[in-house]
Motif scaffolding. Sequence first.
Motif, PDB file in Angstrom:
ATOM      1  N   TRP A  24      -2.425   8.974 -11.184  1.00  0.00           N
ATOM      2  CA  TRP A  24      -2.409   7.975 -12.259  1.00  0.00           C
ATOM      3  C   TRP A  24      -3.821   7.679 -12.749  1.00  0.00           C
ATOM      4  O   TRP A  24      -4.096   7.694 -13.952  1.00  0.00           O
ATOM      5  CB  TRP A  24      -1.721   6.716 -11.728  1.00  0.00           C
ATOM      6  CG  TRP A  24      -1.526   5.613 -12.731  1.00  0.00           C
ATOM      7  CD1 TRP A  24      -1.418   5.724 -14.085  1.00  0.00           C
ATOM      8  CD2 TRP A  24      -1.410   4.219 -12.452  1.00  0.00           C
ATOM      9  NE1 TRP A  24      -1.237   4.485 -14.657  1.00  0.00           N
ATOM     10  CE2 TRP A  24      -1.222   3.542 -13.665  1.00  0.00           C
ATOM     11  CE3 TRP A  24      -1.427   3.472 -11.267  1.00  0.00           C
ATOM     12  CZ2 TRP A  24      -1.080   2.167 -13.744  1.00  0.00           C
ATOM     13  CZ3 TRP A  24      -1.270   2.097 -11.351  1.00  0.00           C
ATOM     14  CH2 TRP A  24      -1.101   1.455 -12.571  1.00  0.00           C
ATOM     15  N   ILE A  25      -4.734   7.429 -11.809  1.00  0.00           N
ATOM     16  CA  ILE A  25      -6.096   7.081 -12.227  1.00  0.00           C
ATOM     17  C   ILE A  25      -6.789   8.291 -12.853  1.00  0.00           C
ATOM     18  O   ILE A  25      -7.562   8.150 -13.796  1.00  0.00           O
ATOM     19  CB  ILE A  25      -6.925   6.521 -11.044  1.00  0.00           C
ATOM     20  CG1 ILE A  25      -8.219   5.897 -11.572  1.00  0.00           C
ATOM     21  CG2 ILE A  25      -7.211   7.571  -9.992  1.00  0.00           C
ATOM     22  CD1 ILE A  25      -8.996   5.151 -10.522  1.00  0.00           C
ATOM     23  N   GLU A  60       1.198  16.888 -16.265  1.00  0.00           N
ATOM     24  CA  GLU A  60       2.597  16.841 -15.841  1.00  0.00           C
ATOM     25  C   GLU A  60       2.789  17.430 -14.434  1.00  0.00           C
ATOM     26  O   GLU A  60       3.710  17.059 -13.718  1.00  0.00           O
ATOM     27  CB  GLU A  60       3.483  17.596 -16.837  1.00  0.00           C
ATOM     28  CG  GLU A  60       3.577  16.944 -18.211  1.00  0.00           C
ATOM     29  CD  GLU A  60       2.314  17.109 -19.046  1.00  0.00           C
ATOM     30  OE1 GLU A  60       1.520  18.051 -18.741  1.00  0.00           O
ATOM     31  OE2 GLU A  60       2.090  16.320 -19.981  1.00  0.00           O
ATOM     32  N   GLU A  61       1.908  18.342 -14.050  1.00  0.00           N
ATOM     33  CA  GLU A  61       2.059  19.031 -12.774  1.00  0.00           C
ATOM     34  C   GLU A  61       1.306  18.358 -11.624  1.00  0.00           C
ATOM     35  O   GLU A  61       1.575  18.629 -10.455  1.00  0.00           O
ATOM     36  CB  GLU A  61       1.545  20.474 -12.892  1.00  0.00           C
ATOM     37  CG  GLU A  61       2.292  21.320 -13.901  1.00  0.00           C
ATOM     38  CD  GLU A  61       1.577  22.639 -14.178  1.00  0.00           C
ATOM     39  OE1 GLU A  61       2.278  23.630 -14.415  1.00  0.00           O
ATOM     40  OE2 GLU A  61       0.332  22.663 -14.162  1.00  0.00           O
ATOM     41  N   LEU A  62       0.356  17.495 -11.984  1.00  0.00           N
ATOM     42  CA  LEU A  62      -0.619  17.030 -10.987  1.00  0.00           C
ATOM     43  C   LEU A  62      -0.008  16.178  -9.882  1.00  0.00           C
ATOM     44  O   LEU A  62      -0.354  16.340  -8.703  1.00  0.00           O
ATOM     45  CB  LEU A  62      -1.733  16.249 -11.695  1.00  0.00           C
ATOM     46  CG  LEU A  62      -2.955  15.911 -10.832  1.00  0.00           C
ATOM     47  CD1 LEU A  62      -3.607  17.172 -10.288  1.00  0.00           C
ATOM     48  CD2 LEU A  62      -3.971  15.114 -11.654  1.00  0.00           C
ATOM     49  N   LYS A 116      10.527  11.478 -12.344  1.00  0.00           N
ATOM     50  CA  LYS A 116      11.831  11.239 -12.960  1.00  0.00           C
ATOM     51  C   LYS A 116      11.741  10.160 -14.038  1.00  0.00           C
ATOM     52  O   LYS A 116      12.303  10.300 -15.124  1.00  0.00           O
ATOM     53  CB  LYS A 116      12.830  10.801 -11.877  1.00  0.00           C
ATOM     54  CG  LYS A 116      14.269  10.755 -12.325  1.00  0.00           C
ATOM     55  CD  LYS A 116      14.863  12.139 -12.456  1.00  0.00           C
ATOM     56  CE  LYS A 116      16.360  12.092 -12.743  1.00  0.00           C
ATOM     57  NZ  LYS A 116      16.912  13.440 -12.953  1.00  0.00           N
ATOM     58  N   LEU A 117      11.012   9.083 -13.716  1.00  0.00           N
ATOM     59  CA  LEU A 117      10.914   7.952 -14.639  1.00  0.00           C
ATOM     60  C   LEU A 117       9.742   8.070 -15.612  1.00  0.00           C
ATOM     61  O   LEU A 117       9.712   7.367 -16.621  1.00  0.00           O
ATOM     62  CB  LEU A 117      10.770   6.645 -13.846  1.00  0.00           C
ATOM     63  CG  LEU A 117      11.912   6.289 -12.880  1.00  0.00           C
ATOM     64  CD1 LEU A 117      11.577   5.011 -12.124  1.00  0.00           C
ATOM     65  CD2 LEU A 117      13.225   6.129 -13.642  1.00  0.00           C
ATOM     66  N   SER A 118       8.784   8.948 -15.276  1.00  0.00           N
ATOM     67  CA  SER A 118       7.534   9.043 -16.049  1.00  0.00           C
ATOM     68  C   SER A 118       6.837   7.695 -16.141  1.00  0.00           C
ATOM     69  O   SER A 118       6.242   7.346 -17.158  1.00  0.00           O
ATOM     70  CB  SER A 118       7.815   9.599 -17.463  1.00  0.00           C
ATOM     71  OG  SER A 118       8.331  10.905 -17.387  1.00  0.00           O
ATOM     72  N   LYS A 119       6.936   6.916 -15.063  1.00  0.00           N
ATOM     73  CA  LYS A 119       6.320   5.584 -14.993  1.00  0.00           C
ATOM     74  C   LYS A 119       5.471   5.508 -13.723  1.00  0.00           C
ATOM     75  O   LYS A 119       5.906   5.016 -12.679  1.00  0.00           O
ATOM     76  CB  LYS A 119       7.396   4.488 -14.963  1.00  0.00           C
ATOM     77  CG  LYS A 119       8.301   4.439 -16.176  1.00  0.00           C
ATOM     78  CD  LYS A 119       7.567   3.886 -17.386  1.00  0.00           C
ATOM     79  CE  LYS A 119       8.510   3.720 -18.574  1.00  0.00           C
ATOM     80  NZ  LYS A 119       7.813   3.198 -19.774  1.00  0.00           N
ATOM     81  N   ARG A 120       4.252   6.019 -13.800  1.00  0.00           N
ATOM     82  CA  ARG A 120       3.425   6.053 -12.599  1.00  0.00           C
ATOM     83  C   ARG A 120       3.036   4.656 -12.140  1.00  0.00           C
ATOM     84  O   ARG A 120       3.057   4.354 -10.946  1.00  0.00           O
ATOM     85  CB  ARG A 120       2.178   6.897 -12.862  1.00  0.00           C
ATOM     86  CG  ARG A 120       2.486   8.378 -13.017  1.00  0.00           C
ATOM     87  CD  ARG A 120       1.240   9.207 -13.275  1.00  0.00           C
ATOM     88  NE  ARG A 120       1.578  10.627 -13.392  1.00  0.00           N
ATOM     89  CZ  ARG A 120       1.986  11.192 -14.523  1.00  0.00           C
ATOM     90  NH1 ARG A 120       2.100  10.469 -15.615  1.00  0.00           N
ATOM     91  NH2 ARG A 120       2.287  12.475 -14.555  1.00  0.00           N
TER      92      ARG A 120
END
Length: 291
Positions: A275-276, A53-55, A220-224
């Motif tokens: 993401w990766i 969550e922090e990365l 905000k969206l949690s959609k990387r």
Amino acid sequence: MSAQVCVFGIVACLQVLVHNKLSFLLTRTFLGLAEAGYIPGAMYTLSTWYTKEELTKRIAIFFFGMFGGTAASPLLGAALLRLDGKCGLFGWQWIFLVEGLFSVAVSIFLFCFLPEHKEVPRSSNQVDFSGLRPMKGPLAHPSKPHIPFRLVWKTLTDMRKWPHFIATGCVFATWSPLTTYTPSIFMELGFARIKANAFCAIGSLLTLPVILFFAWMSDKLSKRGLTVMVAIFVYLIALVMLRIMMHRVDKWGKLGLWTTVNALAVGYHPIHNSWIQINCKSSEERNISVA
């Protein structure tokens, strides 16, 4: 990591001795080899200190340094070009010498103050270097002291990672030449050499709020994945506009188009990087994927 920065600085300084095309190509090749491992190493180090969550935010802050340096470099170059002829050195030699010595100094600082990650037993919590809170989760610590070649091959042939690799290749195939040759492009538009170097800083400075915005949007969206695609699509629009409008505007319009492209090119990159990593099953796989 500090050794890589030090070697990079030494090779950068040695560019002062370049006197023909062959020596130029050789030093630039070694310069690329010296710098290639730093960003993957830095990304991996960050991932050992922070949770999933922090990365993303931390990687975005890291790239603030990279792109902030890209913004400051043309301004510094413009100033150093004014030293042309001082102490028997050309302006471009002053650029290589000063920036190389600065990298060596930074490498010493990095060696002295970068905290080493200590592997801890699986049963305990990893504590970050501030000592204020425990770290948990699969990104917390490495599991093996080395990376076998079979894992390298398995990671490189994993088709699920190829969209990541291809996207990065496509963006950097356009962005890297643009940033490298932007001073020359601006000079061809009719701007003086020193002014052209100074104008290069504008696009790089605008990159900072761009990457911050997309990092905020990702959290905000949690959609990387969606954020990465939106950021790359915005960059694509800028490229199309550049292609269509380039011959229809004056030199100031062209300057604005090139600056816009440079500003929007890498907004996706910090999010894509985290993401990766988050989709990897082990620290070793994460290390290879980032590289």
